[in-house]
Design a protein around this motif. Sequence first.
Motif, short mmCIF file in Angstrom:
data_model
loop_
_atom_site.label_atom_id
_atom_site.label_comp_id
_atom_site.label_asym_id
_atom_site.label_seq_id
_atom_site.Cartn_x
_atom_site.Cartn_y
_atom_site.Cartn_z
N ALA A 145 0.82 -1.21 0.00
CA ALA A 145 0.00 0.00 0.00
C ALA A 145 0.85 1.26 0.00
N GLU A 146 0.38 2.26 -0.71
CA GLU A 146 0.91 3.61 -0.62
C GLU A 146 -0.01 4.42 0.30
N VAL A 147 0.48 5.56 0.77
CA VAL A 147 -0.33 6.47 1.59
C VAL A 147 -0.43 7.79 0.85
N ILE A 148 -1.65 8.28 0.72
CA ILE A 148 -1.89 9.54 0.02
C ILE A 148 -2.34 10.57 1.04
N LEU A 149 -1.65 11.69 1.11
CA LEU A 149 -1.99 12.77 2.04
C LEU A 149 -2.59 13.92 1.24
N TYR A 150 -3.79 14.33 1.63
CA TYR A 150 -4.42 15.50 1.02
C TYR A 150 -4.23 16.68 1.95
N ILE A 151 -3.75 17.79 1.42
CA ILE A 151 -3.56 19.02 2.18
C ILE A 151 -4.37 20.11 1.49
N GLY A 152 -5.28 20.71 2.22
CA GLY A 152 -6.08 21.74 1.58
C GLY A 152 -6.54 22.81 2.56
N PRO A 153 -6.84 24.02 2.02
CA PRO A 153 -6.39 24.46 0.70
C PRO A 153 -4.88 24.71 0.69
N PRO A 154 -4.25 24.87 -0.45
CA PRO A 154 -4.83 25.09 -1.77
C PRO A 154 -5.27 23.82 -2.48
N GLY A 155 -4.88 22.66 -2.00
CA GLY A 155 -5.29 21.40 -2.62
C GLY A 155 -4.12 20.68 -3.24
N VAL A 156 -3.46 19.84 -2.45
CA VAL A 156 -2.31 19.08 -2.92
C VAL A 156 -2.45 17.64 -2.45
N ASN A 157 -2.18 16.70 -3.30
CA ASN A 157 -2.07 15.30 -2.92
C ASN A 157 -0.61 14.89 -2.96
N ILE A 158 -0.09 14.37 -1.86
CA ILE A 158 1.24 13.79 -1.85
C ILE A 158 1.09 12.28 -1.76
N VAL A 159 1.59 11.58 -2.76
CA VAL A 159 1.56 10.12 -2.76
C VAL A 159 2.89 9.62 -2.20
N PHE A 160 2.85 8.91 -1.08
CA PHE A 160 4.04 8.36 -0.46
C PHE A 160 4.20 6.89 -0.86
N HIS A 161 5.41 6.55 -1.27
CA HIS A 161 5.72 5.19 -1.74
C HIS A 161 7.03 4.75 -1.11
N CYS A 162 7.10 3.51 -0.64
CA CYS A 162 8.31 2.98 -0.01
C CYS A 162 9.06 2.07 -0.99
N ALA A 163 10.38 2.22 -1.03
CA ALA A 163 11.23 1.34 -1.84
C ALA A 163 12.61 1.29 -1.19
N ASP A 164 13.07 0.08 -0.87
CA ASP A 164 14.41 -0.13 -0.31
C ASP A 164 14.67 0.73 0.93
N GLY A 165 13.68 0.82 1.81
CA GLY A 165 13.85 1.55 3.05
C GLY A 165 13.76 3.05 2.94
N VAL A 166 13.38 3.56 1.77
CA VAL A 166 13.24 5.01 1.55
C VAL A 166 11.77 5.32 1.31
N VAL A 167 11.28 6.37 1.93
CA VAL A 167 9.93 6.87 1.64
C VAL A 167 10.06 7.99 0.61
N TYR A 168 9.45 7.78 -0.55
CA TYR A 168 9.44 8.78 -1.62
C TYR A 168 8.09 9.50 -1.60
N GLY A 169 8.10 10.79 -1.89
CA GLY A 169 6.88 11.57 -1.97
C GLY A 169 6.74 12.24 -3.32
N TYR A 170 5.58 12.09 -3.95
CA TYR A 170 5.31 12.67 -5.27
C TYR A 170 4.10 13.59 -5.14
N SER A 171 4.26 14.83 -5.55
CA SER A 171 3.23 15.85 -5.35
C SER A 171 2.40 16.05 -6.60
N PHE A 172 1.09 16.16 -6.42
CA PHE A 172 0.16 16.34 -7.53
C PHE A 172 -0.86 17.41 -7.17
N GLY A 173 -1.25 18.20 -8.18
CA GLY A 173 -2.44 19.01 -8.03
C GLY A 173 -3.64 18.08 -7.97
#
Length: 267
Positions: A145-173
């Motif tokens: 599972a990934e974890v998606i954090l919604y922050i609003g406003p202004p409205g941002v989704n950060i998708v968190f993904h784990c790989a090899d012990g690292v948490v990566y975050g990808y930001s989307f409108g």
Amino acid sequence: MLRRLCTMVLIVIACCACAQRPSAVDARAVITQSPSAVPSPGAAPSAERLPPAASFTPSPATPSLASATPATPAPATPAPRATMPPAATDMELYKRVFSGEGAFYSAYLGKDISLIEYCQQECTVDDFEAYFEFAVVDMDGDGAAEVILYIGPPGVNIVFHCADGVVYGYSFGTSETQNMRTDGSFELDGSSWAICELKFNKEVCEYREIAAAQYPGGRQTPVYFLNGKRASKDAFDAFCAEQQKKDPACWYAVNDDNLNAQLRGSR
């Protein structure tokens, strides 16, 4: 440990209250499309464009997300990434990020950063109405599972993904990750309308269009695609009808009880 999150949210809201609203929310992930599905450069749908016949309506379980205009970010030079202890599970790593005890690697910024620092830099608001919700979804179908954090406003989704012990975050409108489903599929609404899924490769996150309605060359009527191939309107509408039957992702307020209940297990 997670009680620090409440303090973090209050700090973010207080800091954001003094900051100037940004002009737009950036979409900071690589977008890939089938060559046949890419509209001509500069093409824009007509102002009288009608949505596809089977376009989705927001589910009551999905938070009200503000539309955002994607922009092309300046290239960032990747910095060394800090890994978490190898014995930690993915869910434990996510908890550490949410509690402020661990950093994540921001693919857009090209560096490790804490969640509170990211919010202060990238998600400023000019009032006290900021709120946080999260969902736990397997976005790429790999069983983790990934974890998606919604922050609003202004409205941002950060998708968190784990790989090899690292948490990566990808930001989307939020206009690029609308109406998320439990199987990880979602809507993208921009110069074209599409149903997409995500694929992860450490610093890179890619869209894959499953279904799309494109307006190449300034066409007034859409051209339909399924899995990158031309399709009839009837086939496209049938696919969208099946998509609507899928369960929407469940969103939870960010608090200790919900984080402890949802971010548990090994995956």
